[in-house]
Design an enzyme around this catalytic site. Structure first.
Site, PDB file in Angstrom:
ATOM      1  N   ALA A  50       0.838  -1.204   0.000  1.00 34.12           N
ATOM      2  CA  ALA A  50       0.000   0.000   0.000  1.00 34.12           C
ATOM      3  C   ALA A  50       0.874   1.255   0.000  1.00 34.12           C
ATOM      4  O   ALA A  50       1.892   1.308   0.687  1.00 34.12           O
ATOM      5  CB  ALA A  50      -0.898  -0.018   1.222  1.00 34.12           C
ATOM      6  N   ARG A 106      -6.528  -0.330  -6.826  1.00 35.38           N
ATOM      7  CA  ARG A 106      -6.459   0.969  -6.156  1.00 35.38           C
ATOM      8  C   ARG A 106      -5.511   0.903  -4.972  1.00 35.38           C
ATOM      9  O   ARG A 106      -4.734   1.795  -4.722  1.00 35.38           O
ATOM     10  CB  ARG A 106      -7.855   1.376  -5.668  1.00 35.38           C
ATOM     11  N   GLY A 107      -5.598  -0.189  -4.195  1.00 38.50           N
ATOM     12  CA  GLY A 107      -4.835  -0.277  -2.946  1.00 38.50           C
ATOM     13  C   GLY A 107      -5.559   0.469  -1.849  1.00 38.50           C
ATOM     14  O   GLY A 107      -6.692   0.937  -2.037  1.00 38.50           O
ATOM     15  N   ASP A 108      -4.935   0.574  -0.699  1.00 38.07           N
ATOM     16  CA  ASP A 108      -5.538   1.258   0.448  1.00 38.07           C
ATOM     17  C   ASP A 108      -4.561   2.303   0.945  1.00 38.07           C
ATOM     18  O   ASP A 108      -3.352   2.101   0.888  1.00 38.07           O
ATOM     19  CB  ASP A 108      -5.860   0.257   1.561  1.00 38.07           C
ATOM     20  N   HIS A 148     -16.994  -5.162  -1.577  1.00 34.42           N
ATOM     21  CA  HIS A 148     -15.835  -4.458  -1.016  1.00 34.42           C
ATOM     22  C   HIS A 148     -16.282  -3.750   0.274  1.00 34.42           C
ATOM     23  O   HIS A 148     -17.359  -3.152   0.305  1.00 34.42           O
ATOM     24  CB  HIS A 148     -15.313  -3.438  -2.043  1.00 34.42           C
ATOM     25  N   GLN A 175     -11.749 -11.334  -4.547  1.00 33.03           N
ATOM     26  CA  GLN A 175     -11.354 -11.452  -3.144  1.00 33.03           C
ATOM     27  C   GLN A 175     -11.701 -12.871  -2.713  1.00 33.03           C
ATOM     28  O   GLN A 175     -12.607 -13.485  -3.294  1.00 33.03           O
ATOM     29  CB  GLN A 175     -12.138 -10.414  -2.311  1.00 33.03           C
ATOM     30  N   PHE A 215      -7.398 -11.358   8.750  1.00 29.35           N
ATOM     31  CA  PHE A 215      -7.482 -10.967   7.329  1.00 29.35           C
ATOM     32  C   PHE A 215      -8.942 -10.780   6.919  1.00 29.35           C
ATOM     33  O   PHE A 215      -9.288  -9.835   6.229  1.00 29.35           O
ATOM     34  CB  PHE A 215      -6.896 -12.048   6.428  1.00 29.35           C
TER      35      PHE A 215
HETATM   36  P1  FAD Z   1     -11.544   0.034  -6.725  1.00 29.57           P
HETATM   37  O1  FAD Z   1     -12.025  -0.803  -7.824  1.00 29.57           O
HETATM   38  O2  FAD Z   1     -11.110   1.423  -7.038  1.00 29.57           O
HETATM   39  O3  FAD Z   1     -12.717   0.082  -5.626  1.00 29.57           O
HETATM   40  C1  FAD Z   1     -12.462   0.589  -4.320  1.00 29.57           C
HETATM   41  C2  FAD Z   1     -13.775   1.032  -3.680  1.00 29.57           C
HETATM   42  O4  FAD Z   1     -14.237   2.215  -4.332  1.00 29.57           O
HETATM   43  C3  FAD Z   1     -14.916   0.022  -3.800  1.00 29.57           C
HETATM   44  O5  FAD Z   1     -15.694   0.112  -2.640  1.00 29.57           O
HETATM   45  C4  FAD Z   1     -15.688   0.520  -5.018  1.00 29.57           C
HETATM   46  O6  FAD Z   1     -17.062   0.121  -4.972  1.00 29.57           O
HETATM   47  C5  FAD Z   1     -15.519   2.022  -4.872  1.00 29.57           C
HETATM   48  N1  FAD Z   1     -15.547   2.754  -6.154  1.00 29.57           N
HETATM   49  C6  FAD Z   1     -14.914   2.424  -7.302  1.00 29.57           C
HETATM   50  N2  FAD Z   1     -15.144   3.358  -8.252  1.00 29.57           N
HETATM   51  C7  FAD Z   1     -15.924   4.313  -7.681  1.00 29.57           C
HETATM   52  C8  FAD Z   1     -16.498   5.533  -8.145  1.00 29.57           C
HETATM   53  N3  FAD Z   1     -16.313   5.970  -9.390  1.00 29.57           N
HETATM   54  N4  FAD Z   1     -17.241   6.251  -7.265  1.00 29.57           N
HETATM   55  C9  FAD Z   1     -17.451   5.837  -5.982  1.00 29.57           C
HETATM   56  N5  FAD Z   1     -16.927   4.694  -5.491  1.00 29.57           N
HETATM   57  C10 FAD Z   1     -16.175   3.933  -6.332  1.00 29.57           C
HETATM   58  N6  FAD Z   1      -3.907  -4.235  -2.268  1.00 29.57           N
HETATM   59  C11 FAD Z   1      -2.635  -3.773  -2.310  1.00 29.57           C
HETATM   60  O7  FAD Z   1      -2.330  -2.754  -1.684  1.00 29.57           O
HETATM   61  N7  FAD Z   1      -1.687  -4.422  -3.044  1.00 29.57           N
HETATM   62  C12 FAD Z   1      -1.954  -5.528  -3.772  1.00 29.57           C
HETATM   63  O8  FAD Z   1      -1.073  -6.081  -4.420  1.00 29.57           O
HETATM   64  C13 FAD Z   1      -3.291  -6.047  -3.754  1.00 29.57           C
HETATM   65  N8  FAD Z   1      -3.640  -7.120  -4.481  1.00 29.57           N
HETATM   66  C14 FAD Z   1      -4.957  -7.537  -4.519  1.00 29.57           C
HETATM   67  C15 FAD Z   1      -5.307  -8.590  -5.362  1.00 29.57           C
HETATM   68  C16 FAD Z   1      -6.625  -9.023  -5.414  1.00 29.57           C
HETATM   69  C17 FAD Z   1      -6.983 -10.153  -6.343  1.00 29.57           C
HETATM   70  C18 FAD Z   1      -7.612  -8.402  -4.591  1.00 29.57           C
HETATM   71  C19 FAD Z   1      -9.043  -8.901  -4.616  1.00 29.57           C
HETATM   72  C20 FAD Z   1      -7.265  -7.348  -3.764  1.00 29.57           C
HETATM   73  C21 FAD Z   1      -5.945  -6.891  -3.725  1.00 29.57           C
HETATM   74  N9  FAD Z   1      -5.554  -5.799  -2.924  1.00 29.57           N
HETATM   75  C22 FAD Z   1      -4.257  -5.346  -2.960  1.00 29.57           C
HETATM   76  C23 FAD Z   1      -6.536  -5.129  -2.066  1.00 29.57           C
HETATM   77  C24 FAD Z   1      -7.180  -3.916  -2.771  1.00 29.57           C
HETATM   78  O9  FAD Z   1      -6.211  -2.971  -3.075  1.00 29.57           O
HETATM   79  C25 FAD Z   1      -8.215  -3.335  -1.799  1.00 29.57           C
HETATM   80  O10 FAD Z   1      -9.307  -4.211  -1.704  1.00 29.57           O
HETATM   81  C26 FAD Z   1      -8.655  -1.922  -2.122  1.00 29.57           C
HETATM   82  O11 FAD Z   1      -9.399  -1.429  -0.995  1.00 29.57           O
HETATM   83  C27 FAD Z   1      -9.570  -1.810  -3.342  1.00 29.57           C
HETATM   84  O12 FAD Z   1      -8.877  -1.963  -4.499  1.00 29.57           O
HETATM   85  P2  FAD Z   1      -9.662  -2.069  -5.915  1.00 29.57           P
HETATM   86  O13 FAD Z   1      -8.632  -2.135  -6.940  1.00 29.57           O
HETATM   87  O14 FAD Z   1     -10.696  -3.115  -5.847  1.00 29.57           O
HETATM   88  O15 FAD Z   1     -10.352  -0.614  -5.908  1.00 29.57           O
END
Ligand code: FAD
Length: 284
Positions: A50, A106-108, A148, A175, A215
């Site tokens: 992150a 996106r990450g956190d 999510h 997930q 987790f």
């Molecule tokens: P997004 O798709 O951007 O979604 C994030 C949140 O925002 C969701 O609640 C979605 O509903 C909301 N959202 C999206 N678009 C909009 C919009 N236009 N308006 C309002 N709300 C919106 N994390 C790491 O840091 N490193 C990693 O390597 C990593 N690998 C992962 C691999 C997998 C297979 C999975 C499932 C998760 C992984 N994660 C990782 C965790 C992930 O980064 C987190 O779950 C993070 O909180 C969301 O990432 P995302 O890419 O799904 O985000």
């Protein structure tokens, strides 16, 4: 790349690792990668810390897996806290390494980090990769059959997933979950919304309870009560936890495969044993 051509498993698999930071962790990953390679993964992936906290470790690990283990290693790339220039540099580096697949997230926001950076959502990162690199990368994105944890509701979360695919994703990895119905329902709803890309279930093998609980609380994955109660009851009996966990997870995988899942992505946590136990049951 040269992953073993004939898999003994009934479905394509991929294995996820995190980038090691110490020599001891590197040796652990080497042992794990060597053991899991025998199961002929379609690819392996390496997570990204992150806020860029593994900025150099992720590329170093991808390179190591590609060059020393001859595995098709794909980097994760999370945009939270990053700038366009930083992401562009990483994309160039991965292109030069010959990586053709990338997991875009996106990450956190890590605690203490105030700025989102240049990207707000993963859909914007997908768009950026498409614009910068055209069709060079096969882009995987994340999705959440049990929603999510920050989404306002399940429908909005699905809308956002659909937007990510429309922005140019070629596939999705879920997930982890232990309710197969949540996956099937999610896939049906995504298909009804016009999503045609493969949606591969992410599967977390079970090797101990306390860590899994932690987790799952963080990422919003439900551990069904009947599983949680049995794991709790085994207390410190690790052998029983492992054996029960492997049975439960192998059964989940069988259901997913029978129901049409296009593959299985294993969250290995850089340990081979729990993932191997599931693979052995699936092959047997
Ligand atoms: P997004 O798709 O951007 O979604 C994030 C949140 O925002 C969701 O609640 C979605 O509903 C909301 N959202 C999206 N678009 C909009 C919009 N236009 N308006 C309002 N709300 C919106 N994390 C790491 O840091 N490193 C990693 O390597 C990593 N690998 C992962 C691999 C997998 C297979 C999975 C499932 C998760 C992984 N994660 C990782 C965790 C992930 O980064 C987190 O779950 C993070 O909180 C969301 O990432 P995302 O890419 O799904 O985000």
């Amino acid at each position: 790349m040269n992953s073993t051509p004939h898999s003994p498993l009934p479905t394509p698999v991929s294995f996820e690792f995190f980038p090691p930071k110490t020599d001891e962790q590197r040796a652990q990953l080497d042992r794990t990668a060597a053991k899991l390679k025998a199961w002929a993964p379609e690819y392996v992936s390496v997570t990204f810390g992150a806020g860029g906290s593994t900025l150099s470790y992720t590329p170093e690990t991808v390179r190591r897996l590609r060059e020393e283990h001859a595995l098709d290693a794909a980097p994760h790339l999370s945009c939270m806290g990053g700038t366009r220039a930083e992401i562009r540099r990483l994309l160039e580096l991965y292109q030069a390494m010959g990586c053709r697949r990338i997991v875009a997230l996106r990450g956190d926001l890590p605690s203490g980090m105030a700025s989102y950076g240049d990207f707000r959502y993963a859909s914007e990162l997908v768009e950026f990769i498409r614009t910068e690199c055209d069709g060079f990368f096969h882009i995987e994105v994340a999705c959440y059959p049990e929603m999510h944890p920050q989404a306002s509701d399940a429908h909005a979360d699905l809308d956002h997933f659909v937007a990510k695919v429309r922005a140019g994703a070629n596939g999705a990895i879920t997930q982890y979950f232990y309710n197969a119905d949540a996956y099937f329902r999610f896939v049906d709803e995504a298909r009804a919304r016009g999503v045609t890309v493969p949606i591969v279930p992410g599967v977390m093998p079970i090797s101990q309870y306390a860590q899994l609980r932690r987790f799952s609380d963080l990422c919003g994955a439900e551990i069904p009560r009947w599983i949680a109660k049995r794991l709790e009851a085994y207390r410190d009996d690790l052998e029983s936890i492992r054996s029960f966990g492997a049975d439960v997870v192998a059964e989940l995988c069988r259901k997913l495969i029978a129901g049409g899942a296009p593959g299985i992505h294993f969250y290995t946590l850089n340990r081979a044993r729990a993932t191997l136990a599931v693979c052995e049951r699936l092959a047997g």
